[in-house]
Scaffold this motif. Structure first.
Motif, mmCIF file in Angstrom:
data_model
loop_
_atom_site.group_PDB
_atom_site.id
_atom_site.type_symbol
_atom_site.label_atom_id
_atom_site.label_comp_id
_atom_site.label_asym_id
_atom_site.label_seq_id
_atom_site.Cartn_x
_atom_site.Cartn_y
_atom_site.Cartn_z
ATOM 1 N N ALA A 8 59.901 -3.696 25.571
ATOM 2 C CA ALA A 8 58.791 -4.004 26.099
ATOM 3 C C ALA A 8 58.762 -5.482 26.412
ATOM 4 O O ALA A 8 59.314 -6.413 25.540
ATOM 5 C CB ALA A 8 57.672 -3.760 25.395
ATOM 6 N N PRO A 9 58.213 -6.192 27.604
ATOM 7 C CA PRO A 9 58.227 -7.684 27.522
ATOM 8 C C PRO A 9 57.305 -8.186 26.619
ATOM 9 O O PRO A 9 56.337 -7.699 25.982
ATOM 10 C CB PRO A 9 57.470 -7.723 29.004
ATOM 11 N N ILE A 10 57.703 -9.523 26.385
ATOM 12 C CA ILE A 10 56.957 -10.185 25.395
ATOM 13 C C ILE A 10 56.422 -11.473 26.200
ATOM 14 O O ILE A 10 57.110 -12.292 27.223
ATOM 15 C CB ILE A 10 57.799 -10.819 24.300
ATOM 16 N N ILE A 11 54.993 -11.738 26.119
ATOM 17 C CA ILE A 11 54.362 -12.654 26.748
ATOM 18 C C ILE A 11 54.535 -13.935 25.946
ATOM 19 O O ILE A 11 54.128 -13.865 24.668
ATOM 20 C CB ILE A 11 52.776 -12.392 26.850
ATOM 21 N N ASP A 12 55.098 -14.904 26.693
ATOM 22 C CA ASP A 12 55.382 -16.334 25.902
ATOM 23 C C ASP A 12 54.238 -17.221 26.139
ATOM 24 O O ASP A 12 53.952 -17.547 27.387
ATOM 25 C CB ASP A 12 56.613 -16.703 26.449
ATOM 26 N N LYS A 13 53.409 -17.471 25.029
ATOM 27 C CA LYS A 13 52.317 -18.398 25.231
ATOM 28 C C LYS A 13 52.360 -19.700 24.608
ATOM 29 O O LYS A 13 52.991 -19.638 23.386
ATOM 30 C CB LYS A 13 51.137 -17.693 25.024
ATOM 31 N N LEU A 14 51.625 -20.581 24.680
ATOM 32 C CA LEU A 14 51.603 -22.004 23.622
ATOM 33 C C LEU A 14 50.058 -22.097 23.313
ATOM 34 O O LEU A 14 49.093 -21.528 24.003
ATOM 35 C CB LEU A 14 51.632 -22.879 24.660
ATOM 36 N N GLN A 78 51.201 -7.581 18.764
ATOM 37 C CA GLN A 78 50.748 -6.779 19.875
ATOM 38 C C GLN A 78 49.791 -7.802 20.658
ATOM 39 O O GLN A 78 48.871 -8.461 20.168
ATOM 40 C CB GLN A 78 49.908 -5.409 19.303
ATOM 41 N N ALA A 79 50.057 -7.418 21.949
ATOM 42 C CA ALA A 79 49.182 -8.239 22.911
ATOM 43 C C ALA A 79 47.827 -7.508 23.299
ATOM 44 O O ALA A 79 47.719 -6.380 23.583
ATOM 45 C CB ALA A 79 49.874 -8.611 24.316
ATOM 46 N N HIS A 80 46.773 -8.402 22.781
ATOM 47 C CA HIS A 80 45.757 -7.916 22.975
ATOM 48 C C HIS A 80 45.210 -7.485 24.682
ATOM 49 O O HIS A 80 45.507 -8.168 25.484
ATOM 50 C CB HIS A 80 44.329 -8.789 22.585
ATOM 51 N N GLY A 81 44.822 -6.154 24.586
ATOM 52 C CA GLY A 81 44.327 -5.774 26.060
ATOM 53 C C GLY A 81 45.757 -5.291 26.844
ATOM 54 O O GLY A 81 45.469 -5.105 28.072
ATOM 55 N N PRO A 83 49.368 -2.738 27.280
ATOM 56 C CA PRO A 83 49.954 -1.455 26.616
ATOM 57 C C PRO A 83 50.410 -1.591 25.002
ATOM 58 O O PRO A 83 51.066 -2.758 25.243
ATOM 59 C CB PRO A 83 50.626 -0.913 27.765
ATOM 60 N N LYS A 84 50.453 -0.760 24.335
ATOM 61 C CA LYS A 84 51.055 -0.666 23.152
ATOM 62 C C LYS A 84 52.681 -0.864 23.341
ATOM 63 O O LYS A 84 53.390 -0.753 24.362
ATOM 64 C CB LYS A 84 51.134 0.572 22.559
ATOM 65 N N GLY A 85 52.968 -1.791 22.579
ATOM 66 C CA GLY A 85 54.578 -2.247 22.397
ATOM 67 C C GLY A 85 54.658 -3.569 23.363
ATOM 68 O O GLY A 85 55.714 -4.256 23.127
ATOM 69 N N VAL A 86 53.776 -3.876 24.288
ATOM 70 C CA VAL A 86 53.780 -5.313 24.703
ATOM 71 C C VAL A 86 53.284 -6.452 23.587
ATOM 72 O O VAL A 86 51.752 -6.309 23.297
ATOM 73 C CB VAL A 86 52.996 -5.421 25.895
ATOM 74 N N GLU A 87 54.169 -7.428 23.289
ATOM 75 C CA GLU A 87 53.751 -8.159 22.309
ATOM 76 C C GLU A 87 53.482 -9.666 23.108
ATOM 77 O O GLU A 87 54.023 -9.964 24.065
ATOM 78 C CB GLU A 87 54.955 -8.294 21.362
ATOM 79 N N VAL A 88 52.808 -10.641 22.238
ATOM 80 C CA VAL A 88 52.538 -11.895 22.591
ATOM 81 C C VAL A 88 53.315 -12.684 21.680
ATOM 82 O O VAL A 88 53.145 -12.422 20.412
ATOM 83 C CB VAL A 88 51.016 -12.287 22.830
#
Length: 140
Positions: A8-14, A78-81, A83-88
């Protein structure tokens, strides 16, 4: 034949961690029910400092002092809001700022949170809250 599914993709944030009186500054976007640590995503070619400074100016109408930026750490959940498995993955910094904090652009409101408000934030922010609380940087 390979039946492996791609990760699953990882959302990369600062994120900008601003602490005051053992509370952390949190923001809530218009039409959202969850507060989050202010920050956002990099645009192509931006450094962490450039992206975080731009995002904070857009969201809170203050200017970060680049020379004061200090890495706090990187946290993942896990990224809020999503799908399961998509992380931040949240890379967090502290920094001094110039100006007066105010909700701007997509931000509806800002508030100062303690660890007791853990249920009101997303999974990665919960990890960060607990990390700060364990170090006695935010109150319960």
């Amino acid at each position: 034949m390979n039946n492996l599914t791609p990760p699953a993709p990882i959302i990369d944030k600062l994120a900008w961690i601003l602490l005051r009186d053992q509370k952390i500054l949190m923001a809530r976007s218009h039409n959202k029910d969850t507060f989050y640590i202010p920050g956002g995503k990099r645009e192509v070619g931006e450094s962490d400092a450039q992206a975080l400074t731009r995002e904070i100016k857009e969201e809170l109408n203050v200017t970060l002092v680049p020379a004061s930026l200090k890495l706090v750490g990187t946290f993942q959940a896990q990224a809020h809001g999503q799908p399961k498995g998509v992380e931040v993955r949240m890379t967090c910094y502290t920094a001094d700022y110039q100006g007066t904090l105010e909700a701007a652009a997509e931000i509806a409101e800002i508030e100062w949170f303690t660890h007791a408000q853990l249920p009101e934030v997303g999974p990665v922010d919960q990890i960060i809250f607990s990390w700060l609380y364990e170090r006695e940087l935010i109150a319960n």
